[in-house]
Write an enzyme that holds these catalytic residues in place. Sequence first.
Site, PDB file in Angstrom:
ATOM      1  N   ASP A   8      12.580  38.070  61.074  1.00  0.00           N
ATOM      2  CA  ASP A   8      12.525  39.493  61.427  1.00  0.00           C
ATOM      3  C   ASP A   8      11.677  40.269  60.425  1.00  0.00           C
ATOM      4  OD1 ASP A   8      13.688  40.669  63.634  1.00  0.00           O
ATOM      5  OD2 ASP A   8      15.702  40.709  62.757  1.00  0.00           O
ATOM      6  N   LYS A  46       9.515  38.582  64.388  1.00  0.00           N
ATOM      7  CA  LYS A  46      10.058  39.473  65.421  1.00  0.00           C
ATOM      8  C   LYS A  46       9.972  40.907  64.940  1.00  0.00           C
ATOM      9  CE  LYS A  46      14.700  39.885  66.323  1.00  0.00           C
ATOM     10  NZ  LYS A  46      14.970  41.303  66.033  1.00  0.00           N
ATOM     11  N   ASP A  75      17.201  40.393  60.371  1.00  0.00           N
ATOM     12  CA  ASP A  75      17.442  41.344  59.282  1.00  0.00           C
ATOM     13  C   ASP A  75      18.916  41.759  59.267  1.00  0.00           C
ATOM     14  OD1 ASP A  75      17.365  42.903  61.544  1.00  0.00           O
ATOM     15  OD2 ASP A  75      16.145  44.495  60.671  1.00  0.00           O
ATOM     16  N   SER A  76      19.691  41.266  60.251  1.00  0.00           N
ATOM     17  CA  SER A  76      21.151  41.407  60.190  1.00  0.00           C
ATOM     18  C   SER A  76      21.684  40.775  58.909  1.00  0.00           C
ATOM     19  CB  SER A  76      21.797  40.752  61.416  1.00  0.00           C
ATOM     20  OG  SER A  76      21.286  39.439  61.596  1.00  0.00           O
ATOM     21  N   GLU A 121      18.648  43.721  73.698  1.00  0.00           N
ATOM     22  CA  GLU A 121      19.977  43.923  73.091  1.00  0.00           C
ATOM     23  C   GLU A 121      20.692  45.122  73.725  1.00  0.00           C
ATOM     24  OE1 GLU A 121      20.119  43.797  68.824  1.00  0.00           O
ATOM     25  OE2 GLU A 121      22.227  44.424  68.767  1.00  0.00           O
ATOM     26  N   GLU A 154      11.210  45.008  66.128  1.00  0.00           N
ATOM     27  CA  GLU A 154      11.899  45.895  67.066  1.00  0.00           C
ATOM     28  C   GLU A 154      10.828  46.807  67.651  1.00  0.00           C
ATOM     29  OE1 GLU A 154      15.394  47.720  65.393  1.00  0.00           O
ATOM     30  OE2 GLU A 154      16.119  45.788  64.650  1.00  0.00           O
TER      31      GLU A 154
HETATM   32  O1  KIV Z   1      18.779  40.830  63.115  1.00  0.00           O
HETATM   33  C1  KIV Z   1      19.262  40.119  64.014  1.00  0.00           C
HETATM   34  O2  KIV Z   1      20.093  39.257  63.744  1.00  0.00           O
HETATM   35  C2  KIV Z   1      18.793  40.334  65.370  1.00  0.00           C
HETATM   36  C3  KIV Z   1      19.469  39.729  66.528  1.00  0.00           C
HETATM   37  C4  KIV Z   1      18.713  39.671  67.777  1.00  0.00           C
HETATM   38  C5  KIV Z   1      20.672  39.042  66.497  1.00  0.00           C
HETATM   39  O3  KIV Z   1      17.841  41.009  65.559  1.00  0.00           O
END
Ligand code: KIV
Length: 279
Positions: free
Chosen positions: A92, A122, A53-54, A191, A124
């Site tokens: 993400d 993924k 999500d970056s 992270e 968080e």
């Molecule tokens: O959003 C992202 O790019 C991440 C990383 C682990 C680089 O969560």
Amino acid sequence: MSAQSKSPTKARRITAPDIRARKGGEPLVCLTAYDAPMARILDPHCDLLLVGDSVGMVVHGLDSTVGVTLDMMILHGQAVMRGARQALVAVDMPFGSYEQSPEQAFANAARVMAETGCQAIKIESGVYSAETIRFMAERSIPVIGHVGLRPQAALADGGFKAKGRTEEERDRVLAEARAADEAGAFAIVIEGVDEGLAREITEAVKAPTIGIGASATCDGQILVTQDMLGLFDWTPRFVKRYDDLKSRIDGAAAAYAGEVRSRAFPGPDEVYTLGRKHG
Ligand code: KIV
């Protein structure tokens, strides 16, 4: 030549169990990808491509990842899946798409997987996320956890801050990782923590750990591709730049602009000659 004989031999796609089996073995090579051409270039070098999500900050110019939507992730996930042939592609889950309940997380993750064809998602994950990870993993969604510095919490945390400055915070990050592991995450991103804490987590969990700003003690590494390519003036301390793409793009754009203005481009090599003489 038939369309079929033109297509190259299909590479075997890396799976979640393959990644899990790499615990303590050859380090996992992971990078972010947001579009098809970049995924195509990175794919042969990587075990895992993350549609992070970056993308909100790197591609869309947002100040944080909080404004990223499920539709954005699906669009970028589809593009990456068109470019990647052998790396596992994980997408993400954006802020607000999984925190409310395990049912909400499952429904949105299932939509991401069905509409992109990705192999994993993924989230968080805090300690509170264990139930959600278990709910999804038991229903055949391969889940990666993400502990330590959690960018989606940056507004609540007052910025993107490394984690583990106090004993209490170190215990909390370790507890987050244990919770994700016990709930069935097949890999865990760590992270922004120091080497000691990264080692402690990596030794404590069965799932391979993938570090970003978390030292070489992790079972693998991930970076934001545009950071490591040197596309930005500022990058976090933990980023190593393997190129200086910003200067190179700047140079190429300046050369193009100069040649357009002087009419040196397009030259004889860049125009069609279709049989009719001009002038
Ligand atoms: O959003 C992202 O790019 C991440 C990383 C682990 C680089 O969560």
